[in-house]
Design an enzyme around this catalytic site. Structure first.
Site, mmCIF file in Angstrom:
data_model
loop_
_atom_site.group_PDB
_atom_site.id
_atom_site.type_symbol
_atom_site.label_atom_id
_atom_site.label_comp_id
_atom_site.label_asym_id
_atom_site.label_seq_id
_atom_site.Cartn_x
_atom_site.Cartn_y
_atom_site.Cartn_z
ATOM 1 N N LYS A 1 58.615 11.547 28.643
ATOM 2 C CA LYS A 1 57.482 11.241 28.823
ATOM 3 C C LYS A 1 56.506 11.759 27.633
ATOM 4 O O LYS A 1 56.893 13.027 28.227
ATOM 5 C CB LYS A 1 56.870 10.433 30.309
ATOM 6 C CG LYS A 1 55.950 9.887 29.713
ATOM 7 C CD LYS A 1 55.953 8.621 29.798
ATOM 8 C CE LYS A 1 54.599 8.227 29.605
ATOM 9 N NZ LYS A 1 53.756 7.847 28.437
ATOM 10 N N LYS B 1 55.740 17.992 35.398
ATOM 11 C CA LYS B 1 54.842 17.751 36.050
ATOM 12 C C LYS B 1 55.492 16.057 36.382
ATOM 13 O O LYS B 1 55.286 16.124 36.828
ATOM 14 C CB LYS B 1 53.767 17.623 34.639
ATOM 15 C CG LYS B 1 52.910 16.979 35.723
ATOM 16 C CD LYS B 1 52.014 16.548 34.136
ATOM 17 C CE LYS B 1 51.042 18.078 32.714
ATOM 18 N NZ LYS B 1 50.527 17.480 31.882
ATOM 19 N N LYS C 1 57.199 15.964 23.775
ATOM 20 C CA LYS C 1 56.256 15.916 23.376
ATOM 21 C C LYS C 1 56.216 15.353 21.589
ATOM 22 O O LYS C 1 57.163 15.161 21.071
ATOM 23 C CB LYS C 1 55.648 16.805 23.691
ATOM 24 C CG LYS C 1 54.208 17.035 23.449
ATOM 25 C CD LYS C 1 53.441 16.396 24.139
ATOM 26 C CE LYS C 1 52.073 16.629 24.715
ATOM 27 N NZ LYS C 1 51.054 16.066 25.763
ATOM 28 N N THR D 1 43.169 11.186 33.658
ATOM 29 C CA THR D 1 43.457 12.701 33.536
ATOM 30 C C THR D 1 42.469 13.556 34.267
ATOM 31 O O THR D 1 42.256 14.203 34.928
ATOM 32 C CB THR D 1 44.034 12.946 31.900
ATOM 33 O OG1 THR D 1 45.163 12.101 32.008
ATOM 34 C CG2 THR D 1 44.347 14.088 31.925
ATOM 35 N N ASN E 1 38.906 13.640 25.742
ATOM 36 C CA ASN E 1 39.094 12.755 26.376
ATOM 37 C C ASN E 1 39.217 13.124 28.431
ATOM 38 O O ASN E 1 38.619 12.754 28.962
ATOM 39 C CB ASN E 1 40.631 12.254 26.226
ATOM 40 C CG ASN E 1 40.720 11.280 27.682
ATOM 41 O OD1 ASN E 1 41.512 11.792 28.350
ATOM 42 N ND2 ASN E 1 40.471 10.228 27.640
ATOM 43 N N SER F 1 49.803 7.079 33.215
ATOM 44 C CA SER F 1 50.659 6.302 32.209
ATOM 45 C C SER F 1 51.712 5.134 32.724
ATOM 46 O O SER F 1 53.068 4.504 32.402
ATOM 47 C CB SER F 1 51.508 7.219 31.760
ATOM 48 O OG SER F 1 49.752 7.290 30.165
HETATM 49 P P1 NAD Z 1 40.569 15.632 22.495
HETATM 50 O O1 NAD Z 1 41.578 15.539 21.274
HETATM 51 O O2 NAD Z 1 40.555 14.923 23.095
HETATM 52 O O3 NAD Z 1 39.754 16.781 22.447
HETATM 53 C C1 NAD Z 1 39.878 17.816 22.842
HETATM 54 C C2 NAD Z 1 38.269 18.853 23.232
HETATM 55 O O4 NAD Z 1 38.959 19.823 22.842
HETATM 56 C C3 NAD Z 1 37.823 18.244 21.695
HETATM 57 O O5 NAD Z 1 36.387 18.550 22.556
HETATM 58 C C4 NAD Z 1 37.477 19.665 21.081
HETATM 59 O O6 NAD Z 1 36.516 20.338 20.860
HETATM 60 C C5 NAD Z 1 37.874 20.487 22.196
HETATM 61 N N1 NAD Z 1 38.678 22.176 21.501
HETATM 62 C C6 NAD Z 1 39.332 21.838 21.163
HETATM 63 N N2 NAD Z 1 39.436 23.377 20.514
HETATM 64 C C7 NAD Z 1 38.479 23.834 20.811
HETATM 65 C C8 NAD Z 1 38.120 25.958 21.515
HETATM 66 N N3 NAD Z 1 38.721 26.201 20.403
HETATM 67 N N4 NAD Z 1 37.393 25.691 21.757
HETATM 68 C C9 NAD Z 1 36.406 24.735 22.348
HETATM 69 N N5 NAD Z 1 36.368 23.629 22.625
HETATM 70 C C10 NAD Z 1 37.937 23.276 21.735
HETATM 71 O O7 NAD Z 1 42.133 16.159 23.853
HETATM 72 P P2 NAD Z 1 42.386 15.726 25.127
HETATM 73 O O8 NAD Z 1 43.549 14.684 25.297
HETATM 74 O O9 NAD Z 1 40.800 16.075 26.264
HETATM 75 O O10 NAD Z 1 43.858 16.970 25.743
HETATM 76 C C11 NAD Z 1 42.938 18.049 25.941
HETATM 77 C C12 NAD Z 1 44.061 18.466 26.893
HETATM 78 O O11 NAD Z 1 44.566 18.111 28.144
HETATM 79 C C13 NAD Z 1 45.764 18.853 25.633
HETATM 80 O O12 NAD Z 1 45.774 20.599 26.329
HETATM 81 C C14 NAD Z 1 46.202 17.657 26.150
HETATM 82 O O13 NAD Z 1 47.000 18.496 25.671
HETATM 83 C C15 NAD Z 1 46.041 17.781 27.373
HETATM 84 N N6 NAD Z 1 46.190 17.016 28.838
HETATM 85 C C16 NAD Z 1 46.174 15.040 27.864
HETATM 86 C C17 NAD Z 1 46.265 14.018 28.572
HETATM 87 C C18 NAD Z 1 45.587 12.669 28.455
HETATM 88 O O14 NAD Z 1 45.543 11.735 28.690
HETATM 89 N N7 NAD Z 1 44.983 13.298 26.723
HETATM 90 C C19 NAD Z 1 46.896 14.920 30.000
HETATM 91 C C20 NAD Z 1 46.599 15.100 30.271
HETATM 92 C C21 NAD Z 1 46.832 17.049 29.873
#
Ligand code: NAD
Length: 437
Positions: free
Chosen positions: A79, A103, A115, A199, A231, A371
């Protein structure tokens, strides 16, 4: 006062796979794992790397690289999300897949870790080009993923729409409906109520459960500074405020480029206002924020804010030994919304300063937990209300926090080590029971 500054250069990050393996080695030593188990768990079980030829809107051809890593599936189907990024690497995907394995085990879900990645910047592609790239990724993998083997989901820069195209391609190839192939789907295609906010909401559920377990009073008003406004970050901010907190600063990309800025307001940012300035990829419009009176600071300034909690919710490798030197003395907790935002060196520096790091594998487990609920609904043709999903989610995360904080107290280790001890031990046991080691 509005301050406009030069953008932070994008700094090359430490290799996350090295960090993941160092964390694993520490835990393997503590658990006294034998050599075969270490070898098995230290690397992915399977990796797929392939090319995705795509016809662009102007008729030209481009070839994108795609990848899927299945780190371990002893406890159940792999997953993990699919990241769309032009700055990723194979090692990043391996690290993220390994963290997913731990996790899922920490949350006690019957799932393994995986992944995916597509080497592209979706912001530079039209919607039809994004659709062709997503469908191409599925075409290359259609026989190696599926509801009972490997279930993808959204991650950085991928959305429910991307999941919808991928589901459609998968179902077209196999000639039947299999909504359990992918999660984070739009609701009309079998998505789960509550998944979009799971999340970020979970990060705050876990934060408050840790505060409670550690008998820490949230004080008059908990304050936070957050990296990211995608997100995870958006919903974490919302939940943080719903539970009485104040978000003082948010850092994100500026729309249209990869320069990061921090938007700060001592009396708290207005989340609705910032959302109106945010594009589909979580980038805030800098000019718009400046016009609204935000202090526009360098991208890394979110780390230096005088707040109780830092919430890194963007990318890995952001909190380094060097960057945490600038931490304000007030910061007591770091709740990792992102995967791998803290390097092992920063972990040590933070522990020495008495800052509690709530690790990614616990803090952001709400996403994969929800999920999993979506998979259960998709695979059984059922539909759960948002209330039911969020109640189950909060209960599941609270149980995980309870176990991890007890282990940390019993063994005198950090929350990261305690979480990894739980996760790695469970996966090692599953491998042993299967006769793999
Ligand atoms: P996303 O694409 O929705 O958002 C990413 C955000 O990070 C954006 O707002 C972008 O502007 C910002 N960003 C990127 N680089 C940056 C920097 N150098 N400085 C400041 N801001 C920066 O992604 P997401 O889904 O919110 O995922 C974010 C993190 O959470 C990732 O590490 C992802 O693996 C992890 N994560 C996501 C989920 C999920 O359900 N979406 C679940 C578990 C973990």
């Amino acid at each position: 006062m509005t301050t406009l500054v030069a953008p932070d250069a994008v700094v090359p990050l430490a290799n996350p796979y090295d960090a993941a393996r160092r964390q694993f080695d520490r835990v393997a030593d503590r658990l006294g794992l034998d050599r075969a188990t270490r070898e098995l768990l230290r690397a992915p079980l399977r990796e797929f790397r392939f090319q995705i030829p795509v016809t662009m809107d102007d008729g030209t051809k481009r070839v994108f690289t795609g990848m899927r890593v299945q780190h371990n599936d002893a406890r159940g189907p792999s997953k993990g999300g699919i990241r769309l990024s032009a700055s990723g690497s194979a090692d990043e995907v391996r690290a993220l897949a390994m963290w997913m394995t731990w996790k899922c085990a920490i949350a006690d879900l019957p799932l393994g870790g995986g992944k995916g990645w597509i080497d592209c910047d979706p912001r530079a592609l039209s919607l039809t080009e994004q659709e062709r790239v997503c469908r191409g990724w599925v075409r290359q993998l259609a026989r190696n993923v599926g509801a009972d083997s490997d279930v993808p989901a959204p991650d950085v820069m991928s959305s429910p729409q991307h999941m919808a195209w991928m589901l459609d391609e998968f179902e077209t190839i196999h000639g039947r409906h299999t909504p359990g192939f992918i999660t984070g789907k739009p609701l009309p295609l079998g998505g789960s109520a509550g998944r979009v906010e799971a999340t970020g909401r979970g990060v705050i559920t876990v934060l408050h459960a840790v505060l409670e377990a550690m008998n820490v009073s949230a004080g008059s008003r908990l304050t936070a500074s957050v990296q990211g406004f995608g997100n995870v970050a958006k919903y974490a901010c919302r939940r943080f405020v719903e539970r009485g907190g104040l978000v003082r600063a948010v850092s994100s990309w500026h729309s249209g480029d990869e320069c990061a800025y921090t938007y700060e307001r001592p009396e708290g940012v207005d989340l609705d206002e910032l959302e109106r300035l945010t594009d589909a990829f979580g980038a805030i419009d800098k000019g718009g924020a400046a016009r609204l009176g935000y202090n526009v600071l360098p991208g890394n300034a979110w780390i230096e804010q005088p707040v109780d909690v830092l919430i890194p919710a963007a990318l890995e490798g952001q909190l380094t030994a060097e960057s945490v030197r600038g931490l304000d003395g007030r910061v007591r907790f770091i709740a990792e919304g992102a995967n791998g935002p803290t390097t092992p060196e920063a972990d040590e520096a933070l522990a020495a300063r008495g800052v509690t790091v709530i690790p990614d594998v616990l803090a952001n487990a709400g996403g994969v937990t929800c999920s999993y609920f979506e998979q259960v609904q998709s695979n059984t043709g059922s539909w759960w209300s948002r209330e039911k999903v969020l109640t189950l989610l909060d209960a599941s995360l609270s149980r995980a926090v309870d176990e991890v904080t007890r282990t940390a107290a019993r063994d005198g280790v950090t929350l990261r080590e305690a979480a990894n001890l739980t996760g790695v031990a469970r996966v090692a046991e599953a491998c042993r029971l299967r006769g793999w080691v």
